[in-house]
Write an enzyme that holds these catalytic residues in place. Structure first.
Site, PDB file in Angstrom:
ATOM      1  N   THR A 131       0.872  -1.120  -0.100  1.00 54.71           N
ATOM      2  CA  THR A 131      -0.179  -0.030   0.034  1.00 54.71           C
ATOM      3  C   THR A 131       0.823   1.434  -0.011  1.00 54.71           C
ATOM      4  O   THR A 131       2.030   1.134   0.540  1.00 54.71           O
ATOM      5  CB  THR A 131      -1.037  -0.191   1.186  1.00 54.71           C
ATOM      6  OG1 THR A 131      -1.464   1.403   1.315  1.00 54.71           O
ATOM      7  CG2 THR A 131      -0.006  -0.375   2.464  1.00 54.71           C
ATOM      8  N   ASP A 132       0.230   2.298  -0.401  1.00 56.61           N
ATOM      9  CA  ASP A 132       1.039   3.726  -0.381  1.00 56.61           C
ATOM     10  C   ASP A 132       0.907   4.322   0.910  1.00 56.61           C
ATOM     11  O   ASP A 132       1.615   5.209   1.223  1.00 56.61           O
ATOM     12  CB  ASP A 132       0.559   4.815  -1.344  1.00 56.61           C
ATOM     13  CG  ASP A 132      -1.005   4.988  -1.015  1.00 56.61           C
ATOM     14  OD1 ASP A 132      -1.880   4.086  -0.052  1.00 56.61           O
ATOM     15  OD2 ASP A 132      -1.682   5.863  -1.451  1.00 56.61           O
ATOM     16  N   GLU A 133       0.127   3.502   1.736  1.00 57.50           N
ATOM     17  CA  GLU A 133       0.205   4.019   3.249  1.00 57.50           C
ATOM     18  C   GLU A 133       1.405   3.845   4.081  1.00 57.50           C
ATOM     19  O   GLU A 133       1.662   4.468   5.050  1.00 57.50           O
ATOM     20  CB  GLU A 133      -0.984   3.333   3.959  1.00 57.50           C
ATOM     21  CG  GLU A 133      -2.189   3.584   3.347  1.00 57.50           C
ATOM     22  CD  GLU A 133      -3.488   3.323   4.049  1.00 57.50           C
ATOM     23  OE1 GLU A 133      -3.577   3.134   5.205  1.00 57.50           O
ATOM     24  OE2 GLU A 133      -4.826   2.849   3.528  1.00 57.50           O
ATOM     25  N   TYR A 156      -1.749  -0.618  10.888  1.00 61.65           N
ATOM     26  CA  TYR A 156      -1.945  -1.365   9.555  1.00 61.65           C
ATOM     27  C   TYR A 156      -0.754  -1.014   8.664  1.00 61.65           C
ATOM     28  O   TYR A 156      -0.044  -1.902   8.245  1.00 61.65           O
ATOM     29  CB  TYR A 156      -3.239  -0.873   8.919  1.00 61.65           C
ATOM     30  CG  TYR A 156      -3.343  -1.306   7.417  1.00 61.65           C
ATOM     31  CD1 TYR A 156      -3.250  -2.400   7.140  1.00 61.65           C
ATOM     32  CD2 TYR A 156      -3.276  -0.166   6.483  1.00 61.65           C
ATOM     33  CE1 TYR A 156      -3.145  -2.876   5.570  1.00 61.65           C
ATOM     34  CE2 TYR A 156      -3.446  -0.539   4.960  1.00 61.65           C
ATOM     35  CZ  TYR A 156      -3.073  -1.774   4.722  1.00 61.65           C
ATOM     36  OH  TYR A 156      -3.066  -2.017   3.241  1.00 61.65           O
ATOM     37  N   LYS A 160       2.286  -3.197   7.391  1.00 61.53           N
ATOM     38  CA  LYS A 160       2.572  -3.507   5.817  1.00 61.53           C
ATOM     39  C   LYS A 160       4.019  -3.054   5.527  1.00 61.53           C
ATOM     40  O   LYS A 160       4.826  -3.630   4.744  1.00 61.53           O
ATOM     41  CB  LYS A 160       1.586  -2.537   4.969  1.00 61.53           C
ATOM     42  CG  LYS A 160       0.279  -3.313   4.779  1.00 61.53           C
ATOM     43  CD  LYS A 160       0.164  -4.361   4.098  1.00 61.53           C
ATOM     44  CE  LYS A 160       0.227  -4.696   2.715  1.00 61.53           C
ATOM     45  NZ  LYS A 160      -0.142  -6.072   2.278  1.00 61.53           N
TER      46      LYS A 160
HETATM   47  P1  NAD Z   1      -9.535  -7.720   2.155  1.00 61.61           P
HETATM   48  O1  NAD Z   1      -9.364  -7.389   3.543  1.00 61.61           O
HETATM   49  O2  NAD Z   1     -10.523  -7.408   1.202  1.00 61.61           O
HETATM   50  O3  NAD Z   1      -8.899  -9.214   1.803  1.00 61.61           O
HETATM   51  C1  NAD Z   1      -7.921  -9.574   2.622  1.00 61.61           C
HETATM   52  C2  NAD Z   1      -7.886 -11.286   2.195  1.00 61.61           C
HETATM   53  O4  NAD Z   1      -6.869 -11.877   2.844  1.00 61.61           O
HETATM   54  C3  NAD Z   1      -9.371 -12.190   2.752  1.00 61.61           C
HETATM   55  O5  NAD Z   1      -9.909 -13.047   1.742  1.00 61.61           O
HETATM   56  C4  NAD Z   1      -8.732 -12.788   3.905  1.00 61.61           C
HETATM   57  O6  NAD Z   1      -9.708 -14.026   4.198  1.00 61.61           O
HETATM   58  C5  NAD Z   1      -7.408 -12.964   3.550  1.00 61.61           C
HETATM   59  N1  NAD Z   1      -6.606 -13.174   4.900  1.00 61.61           N
HETATM   60  C6  NAD Z   1      -6.300 -12.354   5.823  1.00 61.61           C
HETATM   61  N2  NAD Z   1      -5.558 -12.882   6.667  1.00 61.61           N
HETATM   62  C7  NAD Z   1      -5.230 -14.168   6.240  1.00 61.61           C
HETATM   63  C8  NAD Z   1      -4.166 -15.294   6.681  1.00 61.61           C
HETATM   64  N3  NAD Z   1      -3.822 -15.123   7.936  1.00 61.61           N
HETATM   65  N4  NAD Z   1      -4.027 -16.390   5.907  1.00 61.61           N
HETATM   66  C9  NAD Z   1      -4.536 -16.206   4.976  1.00 61.61           C
HETATM   67  N5  NAD Z   1      -5.448 -15.473   4.321  1.00 61.61           N
HETATM   68  C10 NAD Z   1      -5.890 -14.248   4.971  1.00 61.61           C
HETATM   69  O7  NAD Z   1      -8.269  -6.975   1.489  1.00 61.61           O
HETATM   70  P2  NAD Z   1      -7.977  -6.157   0.167  1.00 61.61           P
HETATM   71  O8  NAD Z   1      -8.411  -4.690   0.314  1.00 61.61           O
HETATM   72  O9  NAD Z   1      -8.412  -7.005  -0.953  1.00 61.61           O
HETATM   73  O10 NAD Z   1      -6.337  -5.970  -0.132  1.00 61.61           O
HETATM   74  C11 NAD Z   1      -5.472  -6.997  -0.343  1.00 61.61           C
HETATM   75  C12 NAD Z   1      -3.933  -6.591  -0.301  1.00 61.61           C
HETATM   76  O11 NAD Z   1      -3.883  -5.423  -1.107  1.00 61.61           O
HETATM   77  C13 NAD Z   1      -3.650  -6.324   1.037  1.00 61.61           C
HETATM   78  O12 NAD Z   1      -2.332  -6.874   1.185  1.00 61.61           O
HETATM   79  C14 NAD Z   1      -3.658  -5.074   1.275  1.00 61.61           C
HETATM   80  O13 NAD Z   1      -2.625  -4.427   2.265  1.00 61.61           O
HETATM   81  C15 NAD Z   1      -3.282  -4.230  -0.222  1.00 61.61           C
HETATM   82  N6  NAD Z   1      -3.816  -2.886  -0.347  1.00 61.61           N
HETATM   83  C16 NAD Z   1      -5.216  -2.968  -0.519  1.00 61.61           C
HETATM   84  C17 NAD Z   1      -5.508  -1.369  -0.949  1.00 61.61           C
HETATM   85  C18 NAD Z   1      -7.221  -1.196  -0.749  1.00 61.61           C
HETATM   86  O14 NAD Z   1      -7.424   0.179  -1.048  1.00 61.61           O
HETATM   87  N7  NAD Z   1      -7.935  -2.022  -0.278  1.00 61.61           N
HETATM   88  C19 NAD Z   1      -4.732  -0.542  -1.624  1.00 61.61           C
HETATM   89  C20 NAD Z   1      -3.460  -1.001  -1.592  1.00 61.61           C
HETATM   90  C21 NAD Z   1      -2.928  -2.422  -1.106  1.00 61.61           C
HETATM   91  P1  TYD Z   2     -10.908   3.881   4.467  1.00 63.20           P
HETATM   92  O1  TYD Z   2     -11.639   3.481   3.396  1.00 63.20           O
HETATM   93  O2  TYD Z   2     -10.731   3.071   5.598  1.00 63.20           O
HETATM   94  O3  TYD Z   2      -9.055   3.721   3.495  1.00 63.20           O
HETATM   95  P2  TYD Z   2      -7.836   4.168   4.236  1.00 63.20           P
HETATM   96  O4  TYD Z   2      -7.835   4.606   5.850  1.00 63.20           O
HETATM   97  O5  TYD Z   2      -7.030   2.817   4.261  1.00 63.20           O
HETATM   98  O6  TYD Z   2      -7.384   5.225   3.521  1.00 63.20           O
HETATM   99  O7  TYD Z   2     -10.908   5.239   4.714  1.00 63.20           O
HETATM  100  C1  TYD Z   2     -10.706   6.188   3.453  1.00 63.20           C
HETATM  101  C2  TYD Z   2     -11.004   7.618   3.997  1.00 63.20           C
HETATM  102  O8  TYD Z   2     -12.366   7.689   4.724  1.00 63.20           O
HETATM  103  C3  TYD Z   2     -10.045   8.024   5.315  1.00 63.20           C
HETATM  104  O9  TYD Z   2      -9.630   9.136   5.248  1.00 63.20           O
HETATM  105  C4  TYD Z   2     -11.018   7.642   6.591  1.00 63.20           C
HETATM  106  C5  TYD Z   2     -12.346   8.353   6.004  1.00 63.20           C
HETATM  107  N1  TYD Z   2     -13.758   7.311   6.512  1.00 63.20           N
HETATM  108  C6  TYD Z   2     -14.686   8.006   7.030  1.00 63.20           C
HETATM  109  O10 TYD Z   2     -14.616   9.489   7.080  1.00 63.20           O
HETATM  110  N2  TYD Z   2     -15.713   7.461   7.500  1.00 63.20           N
HETATM  111  C7  TYD Z   2     -15.940   5.955   7.302  1.00 63.20           C
HETATM  112  O11 TYD Z   2     -16.853   5.606   7.777  1.00 63.20           O
HETATM  113  C8  TYD Z   2     -14.732   5.362   6.927  1.00 63.20           C
HETATM  114  C9  TYD Z   2     -15.036   3.885   6.955  1.00 63.20           C
HETATM  115  C10 TYD Z   2     -13.680   6.091   6.520  1.00 63.20           C
END
Ligand code: NAD
Ligand code: TYD
Length: 351
Positions: A131-133, A156, A160
């Site tokens: 992630t960019d975070e 989180y 990461k």
């Molecule tokens: P998500 O929470 O929707 O899915 C995570 C998946 O991982 C689930 O299917 C869960 O069952 C599985 N999982 C969790 N713990 C596990 C374990 N111990 N063993 C096996 N499986 C396990 O997450 P997402 O949003 O799809 O993100 C996927 C990846 O991309 C993550 O690594 C996250 O850090 C990264 N990412 C997410 C975003 C975003 O905006 N969602 C952005 C950049 C990077």
């Molecule tokens: P989120 O989707 O949790 O992603 P991340 O924190 O990983 O960027 O949140 C996106 C933005 O939205 C973040 O600034 C927090 C805000 N947010 C709210 O204002 N209300 C909400 O209920 C949630 C879930 C997030």
């Protein structure tokens, strides 16, 4: 080329399911093994359309268990890994960091150790999806590049960042063939309604308050999930070993402007009076340690590998809302049971 046996961890999650679907369809001669623990965020129904494909396999796998990881490597003769499994929600990490340490740090090191043990010869890739975070929080100007120093600020992002460091350490120390991608916030179909966009869609539909943390002026850079999946494919297939690539679409929104936009879009689609959904907006207590702004510079990915997002935010958001409107059964299923407890705990006393 030999048949590749690609383990995609977290393939039942939001982004993972899009990556699995893409790889099953694009690479019919390879085996695609989805290894997922099926936590609250993992749902095999996300993959019902590829379930019967002859090159698709599912393994219920908890990556915190090294024996289970080794077993999957051995059984499927895993040649490559695309690692997405993680605990992914910042708010949950504030409530309970240890699960994030276990899945995101220990789980990643288990996978690295298995790859190191089993990949003694031949060509392999360990693609770590991050992630960019990890870069921390931006002020009003500037973008995260691959050279930006790591400065994670939530449990989180700290987990990461730690996993990214381990992946790089295994490249430098053991010569493990790794690649890392760091992506901005994703949105799209099959997104669990705990993150901003799916939670707001769900609440607008159900006429529930739309909880905006703080003043709503935090900024996120949003990318359609299918474009993230195409970037992962590009980087996995053509990216250089040992390199990190930022992924993003230059699409910054303050949270409040995004939610207002979503309200207008959904008023139109639901045939509501203009301004109806915006009345649901409710400012609530801010998130602890809330990062102000994320924004990605994806020039390296564009220049080196020719990747670009395929659609605009307006198109992507419209498709996303349509998916939620067409898939109320999926939403009902994932929001029954423990979701209600989660929601009450997170939002019950927040206003
Ligand atoms: P998500 O929470 O929707 O899915 C995570 C998946 O991982 C689930 O299917 C869960 O069952 C599985 N999982 C969790 N713990 C596990 C374990 N111990 N063993 C096996 N499986 C396990 O997450 P997402 O949003 O799809 O993100 C996927 C990846 O991309 C993550 O690594 C996250 O850090 C990264 N990412 C997410 C975003 C975003 O905006 N969602 C952005 C950049 C990077
Ligand atoms: P989120 O989707 O949790 O992603 P991340 O924190 O990983 O960027 O949140 C996106 C933005 O939205 C973040 O600034 C927090 C805000 N947010 C709210 O204002 N209300 C909400 O209920 C949630 C879930 C997030």
């Amino acid at each position: 080329m030999n048949k590749r046996k690609i383990l995609i961890t977290g393939g039942a999650g939001f982004i993972g399911s899009h990556v699995v679907r893409r790889f099953v369809r694009n690479y019919p001669n390879d085996h695609i093994i989805n290894g997922d623990a099926l936590t609250y965020a993992g749902n095999l129904e996300n993959l019902s359309d590829v379930d019967g494909a002859s090159n698709y396999f599912f393994e219920k796998l908890d990556i915190t268990n090294i024996d289970a990881v080794r077993e999957v490597f051995e059984k499927h003769e895993i040649s490559d890994v695309i690692h997405l499994a993680a605990e992914s929600h910042v708010d949950r990490s504030i409530e309970g960091p240890m699960e994030f340490v276990m899945s995101n740090v220990v789980g990643t090191v288990n996978l690295l150790n298995a790859a190191k043990e089993f990949w003694k010869s031949g060509e392999h890739i360990f693609h770590h999806v991050s992630t960019d975070e990890v870069y921390g929080s931006l002020g009003d100007d500037g973008l995260f590049t691959e050279e930006t120093s790591y400065d994670p600020r939530s449990p989180y992002s700290a987990s990461k960042a730690s996993s990214d460091h381990f992946v790089r350490a295994y490249f430098h120390t053991y010569g493990l063939p790794v690649k890392i991608s760091n992506c901005s916030n994703n949105y799209g179909s099959h997104h669990f309604p705990e993150k901003l966009i799916p939670l707001m869609i769900h609440n607008i539909l159900n006429n529930k308050p739309l909880p905006i943390y703080g003043k709503g002026d935090n900024i996120r850079d949003w990318l359609w999930v299918e474009d993230h999946a195409s970037a992962i494919d590009k980087i996995f297939s053509e990216g250089r070993l040992g390199e990190a690539y930022n992924v993003g679409g230059l699409n910054e929104w303050t949270n409040i402007e995004l939610v207002r936009f979503l309200c207008r879009l959904m008023d139109e689609k639901l045939g509501r009076k203009s301004g109806e959904s915006e009345k649901l907006i409710t400012y609530v207590k801010d998130r602890a340690g809330h990062d102000k702004r994320y924004a990605i510079d994806a020039t390296k990915l564009e220049n080196e590998l020719g990747w670009k997002p395929s659609i605009t935010f307006e198109e992507g958001l419209s498709k996303t809302v349509d998916w939620y409107l067409d898939n109320s059964e999926w939403v009902n299923k994932v929001t029954s049971g423990s979701y209600k407890d989660y929601y009450e705990n997170m939002y019950g006393n927040r206003t």
